[in-house]
Motif scaffolding. Structure first.
Motif, short mmCIF file in Angstrom:
data_model
loop_
_atom_site.label_atom_id
_atom_site.label_comp_id
_atom_site.label_asym_id
_atom_site.label_seq_id
_atom_site.Cartn_x
_atom_site.Cartn_y
_atom_site.Cartn_z
N HIS A 18 4.55 -11.00 -5.64
CA HIS A 18 4.05 -9.63 -5.66
C HIS A 18 4.03 -9.08 -7.07
N PHE A 19 5.03 -9.43 -7.86
CA PHE A 19 5.12 -8.87 -9.21
C PHE A 19 4.09 -9.47 -10.16
N ALA A 63 -5.97 -4.58 -4.72
CA ALA A 63 -6.06 -4.90 -3.29
C ALA A 63 -5.09 -6.01 -2.91
N LEU A 64 -5.03 -7.06 -3.72
CA LEU A 64 -4.11 -8.16 -3.42
C LEU A 64 -2.66 -7.73 -3.59
N GLY A 65 -2.39 -6.91 -4.59
CA GLY A 65 -1.03 -6.41 -4.79
C GLY A 65 -0.57 -5.54 -3.64
N LEU A 66 -1.48 -4.77 -3.08
CA LEU A 66 -1.15 -3.91 -1.95
C LEU A 66 -0.70 -4.73 -0.75
N VAL A 67 -1.42 -5.78 -0.44
CA VAL A 67 -1.09 -6.63 0.71
C VAL A 67 0.29 -7.26 0.53
N THR A 68 0.54 -7.83 -0.64
CA THR A 68 1.82 -8.52 -0.85
C THR A 68 2.98 -7.54 -0.92
N GLY A 69 2.74 -6.31 -1.39
CA GLY A 69 3.81 -5.33 -1.47
C GLY A 69 4.28 -4.87 -0.11
N ILE A 70 3.34 -4.71 0.82
CA ILE A 70 3.71 -4.28 2.18
C ILE A 70 4.57 -5.35 2.86
N VAL A 71 4.18 -6.61 2.72
CA VAL A 71 4.94 -7.70 3.33
C VAL A 71 6.34 -7.77 2.75
N GLN A 72 6.46 -7.50 1.46
CA GLN A 72 7.77 -7.59 0.81
C GLN A 72 8.79 -6.68 1.47
N GLU A 73 8.39 -5.46 1.82
CA GLU A 73 9.34 -4.50 2.38
C GLU A 73 9.79 -4.87 3.79
N PHE A 74 9.00 -5.69 4.50
CA PHE A 74 9.41 -6.10 5.85
C PHE A 74 10.70 -6.91 5.83
N GLN A 75 10.96 -7.56 4.71
CA GLN A 75 12.12 -8.44 4.65
C GLN A 75 13.44 -7.69 4.81
N PHE A 76 13.46 -6.43 4.40
CA PHE A 76 14.71 -5.67 4.51
C PHE A 76 15.15 -5.53 5.96
N VAL A 433 5.41 -19.73 6.53
CA VAL A 433 4.19 -18.98 6.84
C VAL A 433 3.78 -18.09 5.67
N LEU A 434 4.74 -17.34 5.12
CA LEU A 434 4.41 -16.44 4.03
C LEU A 434 4.01 -17.19 2.77
N THR A 435 4.69 -18.30 2.48
CA THR A 435 4.33 -19.07 1.30
C THR A 435 2.92 -19.65 1.42
N LEU A 441 -3.95 -16.52 -0.59
CA LEU A 441 -4.32 -15.31 -1.30
C LEU A 441 -4.45 -15.56 -2.80
N ALA A 442 -3.63 -16.46 -3.33
CA ALA A 442 -3.72 -16.79 -4.75
C ALA A 442 -5.07 -17.41 -5.07
N VAL A 443 -5.55 -18.29 -4.20
CA VAL A 443 -6.87 -18.90 -4.40
C VAL A 443 -7.96 -17.83 -4.37
N VAL A 444 -7.85 -16.91 -3.41
CA VAL A 444 -8.83 -15.82 -3.32
C VAL A 444 -8.81 -14.96 -4.57
N GLU A 445 -7.61 -14.58 -5.02
CA GLU A 445 -7.47 -13.74 -6.21
C GLU A 445 -8.08 -14.40 -7.43
N VAL A 446 -7.72 -15.66 -7.68
CA VAL A 446 -8.20 -16.35 -8.88
C VAL A 446 -9.71 -16.54 -8.83
N LYS A 447 -10.23 -16.93 -7.67
CA LYS A 447 -11.68 -17.13 -7.56
C LYS A 447 -12.45 -15.84 -7.79
N LEU A 448 -11.98 -14.75 -7.20
CA LEU A 448 -12.67 -13.47 -7.38
C LEU A 448 -12.62 -13.02 -8.83
#
Length: 479
Positions: A18-19, A63-76, A433-435, A441-448
């Motif tokens: 996420h960072f 947009a990609l940062g938003l998706v990964t940030g939301i998932v991060q908070e679920f871990q708590f 699953v998350l990894t 998502l990394a492939v999508v980010e880099v390609k875009l």
């Protein structure tokens, strides 16, 4: 590996991933706001083209940062429910404000900025990106306030009836001494990443054989990015020096581990360039050192005393014995020394190389010069955005692993914060699953990013005057 180990791996992977997006978002938002403001003031078509060009790249990253940030908070709630229950009254407050205030500020005005071209007054449209940049700063401040409380808990009391830590002073949490040095250090690091990104993109286009009439524009972007990188690097150095002194004060074990300093140096402590210790982490076997430097970095005085790992460990064993929740015994109170030691040095090394590249780029582009062709510049372009980005990541790895075995320093150990009902198999499943999801998502980010970087800045189009500026124009409503 038990559930604690796997949960820590998952949190590390999700957080570091996420960072990757966060510093790019923070850095680019300010640079884009400056580009658009320059366009409004001087009406230079190149500034408007750069605004739209980097604005598109910023949107992809956001947009990609938003998706990964939301998932991060679920871990708590998933893996760290005991931690959330124990400190939720404190930790949750700044995170809630971040979501309700800062995040909605940046996301709302980013939406207006994206869809408001030729619809909003030009000055208000530019103000939208400035508000996005301010929102990113506020968002970072509240999140770092929560993290700084984990490093140095203040403004709370323990309620023995509920078995929870409860906030007593919200202002103390927001003005934590760790927070006041961590925030500028993290922000200048983010601006360094944003500047390096702009510098690399501009330099890549500048080296293209078809750059033609766009040479001046991309050279300007390259130099602006290089200057932002270099000035930010100076801010990182100053704020990092202050942060090191506060860290020595509130977390002496982290500083000792960062230097692999096993025994206390009463004065003139040397800075270790390379240290090899015993396998059990109890003593030093070989070291290459710079005299006096560690004392100055830790205390501001070359004759300052710096505590060693063995002495801090003995003091913490005597002070804490059994951890704050009375569930686990932590006999060492010592982080993994090699990881802490090398992540600290890699962070510094990558940041310094990034600053040196910025200097080299400024020198190579001085007085309308263009860098000469050569394979070296290909590697420079490739490394330029990655070096400060990875320096940020290793900085956070150092910050979080150097605090171990505490999840809240001196209050709660990491093993006490795990969800008691979560099995190792369940955490393994979510980790895989998350990894896998993040790899996709990394492939999508880099390609875009590569796709739109290759397209380059759009051609200049004179902004359309808004219809409502003409009193006689017909009213128009469009979906």
């Amino acid at each position: 590996m038990n559930a604690v180990d796997i949960a820590r791996w998952q949190f590390a992977i999700v957080t570091v991933y996420h960072f990757f997006f966060v510093p790019v978002t923070i850095g680019l938002s300010l640079i884009i706001a400056c580009f658009e403001t320059a366009w409004l003031r001087h009406r230079n078509p190149e500034m408007l083209r750069l605004t739209k060009f980097f604005g598109k790249l910023f949107t992809i990253n956001f947009a990609l940062g938003l998706v990964t940030g939301i998932v991060q908070e679920f871990q708590f709630g998933m893996n760290w429910s005991d931690y959330s229950r124990f400190v939720g009254d404190i930790f949750g407050a700044p995170l809630a404000i971040e979501a309700l205030l800062a995040f909605f500020l940046e996301s709302t005005f980013l939406g207006l900025w994206i869809f408001g071209w030729d619809k909003l007054p030009p000055k208000f449209h530019a103000a939208c990106m400035w508000l996005v940049a301010i929102g990113t700063l506020l968002s970072a401040y509240f999140i770092l306030a929560a993290n700084s409380w984990m490093q140095h808990p203040v403004g709370y009391k323990f309620n023995p009836v509920t078995g929870r830590a409860e906030m007593t002073d919200f202002v103390a949490v927001l003005t934590n001494k760790v927070q006041l040095v961590t925030f500028p250090h993290t922000m200048t690091s983010a601006y360094m990443v944003g500047g390096a990104f702009v510098m690399a993109v501009g330099l890549w286009h500048l080296r293209r054989p078809d750059v033609g009439k766009n040479t001046t524009m991309y050279r300007k972007a390259t130099r602006i990015g290089a200057w932002v990188t270099l000035v930010s690097a100076l801010g990182v150095i100053v704020s990092g020096d202050l942060q090191g002194k506060i860290m020595t004060e509130v977390q002496p074990m982290k500083m000792a581990a960062a230097e692999a300093l096993y025994n206390t140096e009463a004065s003139q402590a040397p800075f270790s360039l390379l240290t090899i210790g015993s396998l059990d982490g109890s003593k030093e076997k070989f070291a290459v050192k710079v005299p006096y430097l560690l004392s100055f970095l830790a205390t501001g005085n070359v004759n300052g005393s710096v505590e060693g790992i063995n002495q801090v460990r003995a003091a913490e064993q005597k002070l804490y014995g059994q951890d704050a929740t009375s569930r686990t015994f932590s006999p060492g109170y010592t982080p993994t020394i090699p990881l802490t030691y090398w992540s600290f040095r890699i962070m510094i090394g990558l940041g310094m190389v990034g600053a040196l590249i910025a200097i080299a780029v400024l020198w190579s582009t001085r007085r309308d010069r263009i860098p000469r062709p050569g394979r070296l510049w290909f590697w420079v372009i490739l490394a330029t955005p990655l070096l400060p980005l990875f320096a940020n990541s290793f900085g956070w790895i150092f910050t979080e692993t150097g605090r171990q075995p505490w999840i809240v320093y001196g209050v709660m150990t990491t093993t006490s914060g795990i969800s008691p009902s979560v099995s190792a198999g369940e955490v393994w499943t979510s980790l895989i699953v998350l990894t896998g999801l993040y790899a996709g998502l990394a492939v999508v980010e880099v390609k875009l990013l590569l796709k739109y970087i290759a397209i380059g800045a759009p051609e200049f189009e004179e902004p359309v005057e808004r219809a409502d500026q003409d009193e006689d124009a017909p009213l128009v409503f469009a979906y």
